[in-house]
Design a protein around this motif. Sequence first.
Motif, mmCIF file in Angstrom:
data_model
loop_
_atom_site.group_PDB
_atom_site.id
_atom_site.type_symbol
_atom_site.label_atom_id
_atom_site.label_comp_id
_atom_site.label_asym_id
_atom_site.label_seq_id
_atom_site.Cartn_x
_atom_site.Cartn_y
_atom_site.Cartn_z
ATOM 1 N N SER A 173 -6.206 -21.143 5.163
ATOM 2 C CA SER A 173 -5.949 -20.411 4.821
ATOM 3 C C SER A 173 -5.847 -18.755 5.051
ATOM 4 N N ALA A 174 -7.176 -18.390 5.223
ATOM 5 C CA ALA A 174 -7.735 -17.047 5.817
ATOM 6 C C ALA A 174 -7.209 -16.354 7.363
ATOM 7 N N TYR A 175 -7.508 -17.956 7.727
ATOM 8 C CA TYR A 175 -7.479 -17.665 9.048
ATOM 9 C C TYR A 175 -5.503 -17.847 9.556
ATOM 10 N N ILE A 176 -4.673 -18.714 8.458
ATOM 11 C CA ILE A 176 -3.502 -18.898 9.148
ATOM 12 C C ILE A 176 -2.526 -17.274 8.380
ATOM 13 N N VAL A 177 -3.323 -16.670 7.447
ATOM 14 C CA VAL A 177 -2.536 -15.402 6.981
ATOM 15 C C VAL A 177 -2.497 -14.642 8.174
ATOM 16 N N ARG A 178 -3.776 -14.355 8.900
ATOM 17 C CA ARG A 178 -4.588 -13.480 9.690
ATOM 18 C C ARG A 178 -3.908 -13.375 11.373
ATOM 19 N N ARG A 179 -3.443 -14.695 11.880
ATOM 20 C CA ARG A 179 -3.303 -15.160 12.901
ATOM 21 C C ARG A 179 -1.796 -15.268 12.774
ATOM 22 N N HIS A 180 -0.802 -15.643 11.874
ATOM 23 C CA HIS A 180 0.393 -16.047 12.419
ATOM 24 C C HIS A 180 1.781 -15.607 10.827
ATOM 25 N N LEU A 181 0.377 -14.788 9.696
ATOM 26 C CA LEU A 181 1.667 -14.675 9.031
ATOM 27 C C LEU A 181 1.229 -12.662 8.975
ATOM 28 N N ALA A 182 0.097 -12.072 9.379
ATOM 29 C CA ALA A 182 0.422 -10.696 9.427
ATOM 30 C C ALA A 182 1.142 -10.340 11.006
ATOM 31 N N PRO A 183 0.721 -10.571 11.453
ATOM 32 C CA PRO A 183 1.693 -9.905 12.775
ATOM 33 C C PRO A 183 3.111 -9.412 12.891
ATOM 34 N N ALA A 184 4.025 -10.550 11.865
ATOM 35 C CA ALA A 184 4.909 -10.688 11.318
ATOM 36 C C ALA A 184 5.249 -10.188 10.340
ATOM 37 N N LEU A 185 4.721 -9.586 9.244
ATOM 38 C CA LEU A 185 4.969 -9.712 8.333
ATOM 39 C C LEU A 185 4.518 -8.154 7.873
ATOM 40 N N LEU A 186 3.837 -7.185 8.707
ATOM 41 C CA LEU A 186 3.357 -5.785 9.592
ATOM 42 C C LEU A 186 4.315 -5.726 9.691
ATOM 43 N N PRO A 187 5.189 -4.992 10.926
ATOM 44 C CA PRO A 187 6.241 -4.220 11.226
ATOM 45 C C PRO A 187 7.325 -4.451 9.739
ATOM 46 N N ARG A 188 7.598 -5.128 9.623
ATOM 47 C CA ARG A 188 8.622 -5.284 8.068
ATOM 48 C C ARG A 188 8.272 -4.901 6.981
ATOM 49 N N LEU A 189 6.952 -4.880 6.621
ATOM 50 C CA LEU A 189 6.581 -4.420 5.292
ATOM 51 C C LEU A 189 6.490 -2.412 6.282
ATOM 52 N N ALA A 190 6.493 -2.463 7.047
ATOM 53 C CA ALA A 190 5.763 -0.798 6.748
ATOM 54 C C ALA A 190 6.994 0.222 7.304
ATOM 55 N N THR A 191 8.169 -0.916 7.842
ATOM 56 C CA THR A 191 9.385 0.401 7.670
ATOM 57 C C THR A 191 9.835 -0.112 6.055
ATOM 58 N N LEU A 192 9.786 -1.232 5.400
ATOM 59 C CA LEU A 192 10.267 -1.125 3.634
ATOM 60 C C LEU A 192 9.750 0.074 3.444
ATOM 61 N N MET A 193 8.328 0.199 3.751
ATOM 62 C CA MET A 193 7.608 1.192 3.433
ATOM 63 C C MET A 193 8.007 2.457 3.221
ATOM 64 N N ARG A 194 8.127 2.989 4.510
ATOM 65 C CA ARG A 194 8.391 4.374 4.619
ATOM 66 C C ARG A 194 10.361 4.760 3.901
ATOM 67 N N PHE A 195 11.036 3.754 4.491
ATOM 68 C CA PHE A 195 12.591 4.027 3.165
ATOM 69 C C PHE A 195 11.553 4.374 1.758
ATOM 70 N N GLY A 196 11.104 3.598 1.544
ATOM 71 C CA GLY A 196 10.651 3.017 -0.199
ATOM 72 C C GLY A 196 9.578 4.266 -0.323
ATOM 73 N N ILE A 197 9.364 5.636 0.968
ATOM 74 C CA ILE A 197 8.396 6.705 0.238
ATOM 75 C C ILE A 197 9.517 7.547 0.514
ATOM 76 N N GLY A 198 10.633 7.735 1.087
ATOM 77 C CA GLY A 198 11.995 8.719 1.058
ATOM 78 C C GLY A 198 12.413 8.316 -0.266
ATOM 79 N N GLY A 199 13.075 7.123 -0.803
ATOM 80 C CA GLY A 199 13.330 6.810 -1.866
ATOM 81 C C GLY A 199 12.996 7.398 -3.235
#
Length: 263
Positions: A173-199
């Motif tokens: 599971s750790a490899y799948i999260v690090r190799r496949h999930l994290a690269p796709a999710l992190l940019p989306r989460l970073a954008t959400l966090m930017r707008f979340g801080i503003g809100g």
Amino acid sequence: MRARSFSQRAGLLILLSVAAFALFGPALVGIDPARQVLSRFLETPSLAHPLGLDHLGRSMLARLAHGAQLSLSMAVLSVLSAALPGTALGLLAAWRGGWLDRVLGALADAVLALPGLLLVLLLAAFAPGQFWPLYLGISLALWVEYFRVTRSAAAILLASPQVEASRLLGFGSAYIVRRHLAPALLPRLATLMRFGIGGAVLAMAALGFIGVGLQPPTAELGVMMIELLPYYSEAPWLVAAPVALLFLTMLGLMLAGRAGMQA
């Protein structure tokens, strides 16, 4: 591409400037934001006090620096407190599926049915003028966004051929999260966090402005606006200072967030 790159650089520059002012401003100014000199009522800007003194003779620059520090630190803390459990629960729901996914989804829908600002107001009613109801209310209102985005994106990724191949090859599971999930999710989460801080910054300022958030003499952007509003015709620069700081913060977040989404 050049326009997007310029917008991103401009947004990051504004954010770094505001963050530096919030982080180092109180120490560099070195003035107690609560110190009153009533004889210097609404004093105009000078070399000693670049933003002048407010209606109680307090240094506007010192209060603005402390207000920026309070607002930004609470916004970042609230967003982190929402993003970490929201992302973890979204991954868990997508990974396990079944009844766990349905229960977590129903919980998120229940929270989403209650407007976030109303949730903050309900908590603030138990401890008026305190810090923790604002922090807790904003965090509870924001975590659903991270949960829903993570769950929907992770469910698609976990059904992809790449993840299936990794599982067949015996990767954990750790490899799948690090190799496949994290690269796709992190940019989306970073954008959400930017707008979340503003809100979060806007919500805190709005609650302070209507008098149900933090209370005077706390140096907070919304509180400063409502305190100085009666003197806008005599000293417009005082009212303009917290408004300008709030505007610059939101502008930096929007430019950086928009550039990140377009890229």
